[in-house]
Motif scaffolding. Structure first.
Motif, PDB file in Angstrom:
ATOM      1  N   MET A   1      10.162  -2.129  11.287  1.00  0.00           N
ATOM      2  CA  MET A   1       9.317  -2.772  10.301  1.00  0.00           C
ATOM      3  C   MET A   1      10.134  -2.935   9.031  1.00  0.00           C
ATOM      4  O   MET A   1      10.840  -2.033   8.605  1.00  0.00           O
ATOM      5  CB  MET A   1       8.071  -1.913  10.059  1.00  0.00           C
ATOM      6  N   SER A   2      10.046  -4.099   8.438  1.00  0.00           N
ATOM      7  CA  SER A   2      10.818  -4.350   7.226  1.00  0.00           C
ATOM      8  C   SER A   2      10.238  -3.561   6.047  1.00  0.00           C
ATOM      9  O   SER A   2       9.102  -3.062   6.101  1.00  0.00           O
ATOM     10  CB  SER A   2      10.809  -5.843   6.900  1.00  0.00           C
ATOM     11  N   ASP A   3      11.019  -3.460   4.997  1.00  0.00           N
ATOM     12  CA  ASP A   3      10.606  -2.733   3.801  1.00  0.00           C
ATOM     13  C   ASP A   3       9.363  -3.374   3.185  1.00  0.00           C
ATOM     14  O   ASP A   3       8.445  -2.681   2.760  1.00  0.00           O
ATOM     15  CB  ASP A   3      11.762  -2.695   2.800  1.00  0.00           C
ATOM     16  N   THR A   4       9.323  -4.682   3.156  1.00  0.00           N
ATOM     17  CA  THR A   4       8.177  -5.397   2.583  1.00  0.00           C
ATOM     18  C   THR A   4       6.915  -5.125   3.398  1.00  0.00           C
ATOM     19  O   THR A   4       5.849  -4.852   2.845  1.00  0.00           O
ATOM     20  CB  THR A   4       8.445  -6.914   2.532  1.00  0.00           C
ATOM     21  N   ALA A   5       7.031  -5.190   4.710  1.00  0.00           N
ATOM     22  CA  ALA A   5       5.882  -4.928   5.571  1.00  0.00           C
ATOM     23  C   ALA A   5       5.388  -3.486   5.398  1.00  0.00           C
ATOM     24  O   ALA A   5       4.175  -3.240   5.375  1.00  0.00           O
ATOM     25  CB  ALA A   5       6.238  -5.195   7.021  1.00  0.00           C
ATOM     26  N   ALA A   6       6.307  -2.552   5.254  1.00  0.00           N
ATOM     27  CA  ALA A   6       5.931  -1.151   5.064  1.00  0.00           C
ATOM     28  C   ALA A   6       5.206  -0.970   3.739  1.00  0.00           C
ATOM     29  O   ALA A   6       4.201  -0.243   3.667  1.00  0.00           O
ATOM     30  CB  ALA A   6       7.162  -0.254   5.113  1.00  0.00           C
ATOM     31  N   ARG A   7       5.673  -1.627   2.690  1.00  0.00           N
ATOM     32  CA  ARG A   7       5.009  -1.527   1.385  1.00  0.00           C
ATOM     33  C   ARG A   7       3.602  -2.121   1.440  1.00  0.00           C
ATOM     34  O   ARG A   7       2.664  -1.559   0.897  1.00  0.00           O
ATOM     35  CB  ARG A   7       5.820  -2.215   0.293  1.00  0.00           C
ATOM     36  N   ILE A   8       3.456  -3.258   2.119  1.00  0.00           N
ATOM     37  CA  ILE A   8       2.141  -3.890   2.242  1.00  0.00           C
ATOM     38  C   ILE A   8       1.196  -2.994   3.021  1.00  0.00           C
ATOM     39  O   ILE A   8       0.045  -2.780   2.639  1.00  0.00           O
ATOM     40  CB  ILE A   8       2.265  -5.288   2.898  1.00  0.00           C
ATOM     41  N   THR A   9       1.686  -2.426   4.117  1.00  0.00           N
ATOM     42  CA  THR A   9       0.866  -1.530   4.929  1.00  0.00           C
ATOM     43  C   THR A   9       0.445  -0.307   4.131  1.00  0.00           C
ATOM     44  O   THR A   9      -0.715   0.111   4.178  1.00  0.00           O
ATOM     45  CB  THR A   9       1.631  -1.103   6.196  1.00  0.00           C
ATOM     46  N   ASP A  10       1.373   0.282   3.381  1.00  0.00           N
ATOM     47  CA  ASP A  10       1.053   1.452   2.561  1.00  0.00           C
ATOM     48  C   ASP A  10       0.001   1.117   1.507  1.00  0.00           C
ATOM     49  O   ASP A  10      -0.915   1.893   1.259  1.00  0.00           O
ATOM     50  CB  ASP A  10       2.306   2.001   1.880  1.00  0.00           C
ATOM     51  N   ARG A  11       0.143  -0.047   0.875  1.00  0.00           N
ATOM     52  CA  ARG A  11      -0.819  -0.459  -0.151  1.00  0.00           C
ATOM     53  C   ARG A  11      -2.203  -0.667   0.456  1.00  0.00           C
ATOM     54  O   ARG A  11      -3.212  -0.217  -0.086  1.00  0.00           O
ATOM     55  CB  ARG A  11      -0.360  -1.736  -0.851  1.00  0.00           C
ATOM     56  N   LEU A  12      -2.267  -1.327   1.604  1.00  0.00           N
ATOM     57  CA  LEU A  12      -3.550  -1.548   2.267  1.00  0.00           C
ATOM     58  C   LEU A  12      -4.201  -0.228   2.673  1.00  0.00           C
ATOM     59  O   LEU A  12      -5.416  -0.055   2.549  1.00  0.00           O
ATOM     60  CB  LEU A  12      -3.369  -2.452   3.488  1.00  0.00           C
ATOM     61  N   HIS A  13      -3.385   0.695   3.138  1.00  0.00           N
ATOM     62  CA  HIS A  13      -3.901   2.000   3.528  1.00  0.00           C
ATOM     63  C   HIS A  13      -4.473   2.740   2.324  1.00  0.00           C
ATOM     64  O   HIS A  13      -5.574   3.304   2.396  1.00  0.00           O
ATOM     65  CB  HIS A  13      -2.802   2.830   4.197  1.00  0.00           C
ATOM     66  N   SER A  14      -3.765   2.732   1.203  1.00  0.00           N
ATOM     67  CA  SER A  14      -4.266   3.432   0.018  1.00  0.00           C
ATOM     68  C   SER A  14      -5.530   2.767  -0.511  1.00  0.00           C
ATOM     69  O   SER A  14      -6.455   3.448  -0.958  1.00  0.00           O
ATOM     70  CB  SER A  14      -3.197   3.509  -1.069  1.00  0.00           C
ATOM     71  N   GLU A  15      -5.615   1.424  -0.440  1.00  0.00           N
ATOM     72  CA  GLU A  15      -6.831   0.731  -0.869  1.00  0.00           C
ATOM     73  C   GLU A  15      -8.005   1.083   0.042  1.00  0.00           C
ATOM     74  O   GLU A  15      -9.134   1.253  -0.425  1.00  0.00           O
ATOM     75  CB  GLU A  15      -6.612  -0.775  -0.897  1.00  0.00           C
ATOM     76  N   ALA A  16      -7.754   1.214   1.325  1.00  0.00           N
ATOM     77  CA  ALA A  16      -8.817   1.574   2.266  1.00  0.00           C
ATOM     78  C   ALA A  16      -9.319   2.985   1.985  1.00  0.00           C
ATOM     79  O   ALA A  16     -10.529   3.248   2.047  1.00  0.00           O
ATOM     80  CB  ALA A  16      -8.314   1.467   3.704  1.00  0.00           C
ATOM     81  N   LEU A  17      -8.410   3.912   1.659  1.00  0.00           N
ATOM     82  CA  LEU A  17      -8.827   5.263   1.331  1.00  0.00           C
ATOM     83  C   LEU A  17      -9.704   5.284   0.086  1.00  0.00           C
ATOM     84  O   LEU A  17     -10.711   5.991   0.029  1.00  0.00           O
ATOM     85  CB  LEU A  17      -7.614   6.172   1.136  1.00  0.00           C
ATOM     86  N   ILE A  18      -9.333   4.495  -0.923  1.00  0.00           N
ATOM     87  CA  ILE A  18     -10.128   4.413  -2.149  1.00  0.00           C
ATOM     88  C   ILE A  18     -11.513   3.859  -1.836  1.00  0.00           C
ATOM     89  O   ILE A  18     -12.526   4.373  -2.306  1.00  0.00           O
ATOM     90  CB  ILE A  18      -9.404   3.567  -3.209  1.00  0.00           C
TER      91      ILE A  18
END
Length: 67
Positions: A1-18
């Motif tokens: 997974m590219s760095d950009t894809a990993a950052r997007i996935t991490d951001r989406l995950h943190s937004e879902a937790l919120i």
């Protein structure tokens, strides 16, 4: 997974937790303190009422240093 894809996935995950925490707060009136982890009853998401957060953090820190 590219760095950009990993950052997007991490951001989406943190937004879902919120969103999950906000949904749970809406149903129960409680939300976890991000500093000490205690579930606190509050009427708004603006501020948390006093709940001995500093004392809890200090006690947790003292326990981990003695272990």
């Amino acid at each position: 997974m590219s760095d950009t894809a990993a950052r997007i996935t991490d951001r989406l995950h943190s937004e879902a937790l919120i969103e999950n925490e906000e949904r749970d707060w809406y149903r129960t009136g409680r939300i976890p303190c991000s500093d000490c982890g205690t579930m606190v009853r509050t009427k708004t998401l603006e501020t948390l009422p006093p709940h001995r957060c500093i004392e809890r953090q200090r006690a947790r820190s003292e326990r981990t240093t003695t272990e």
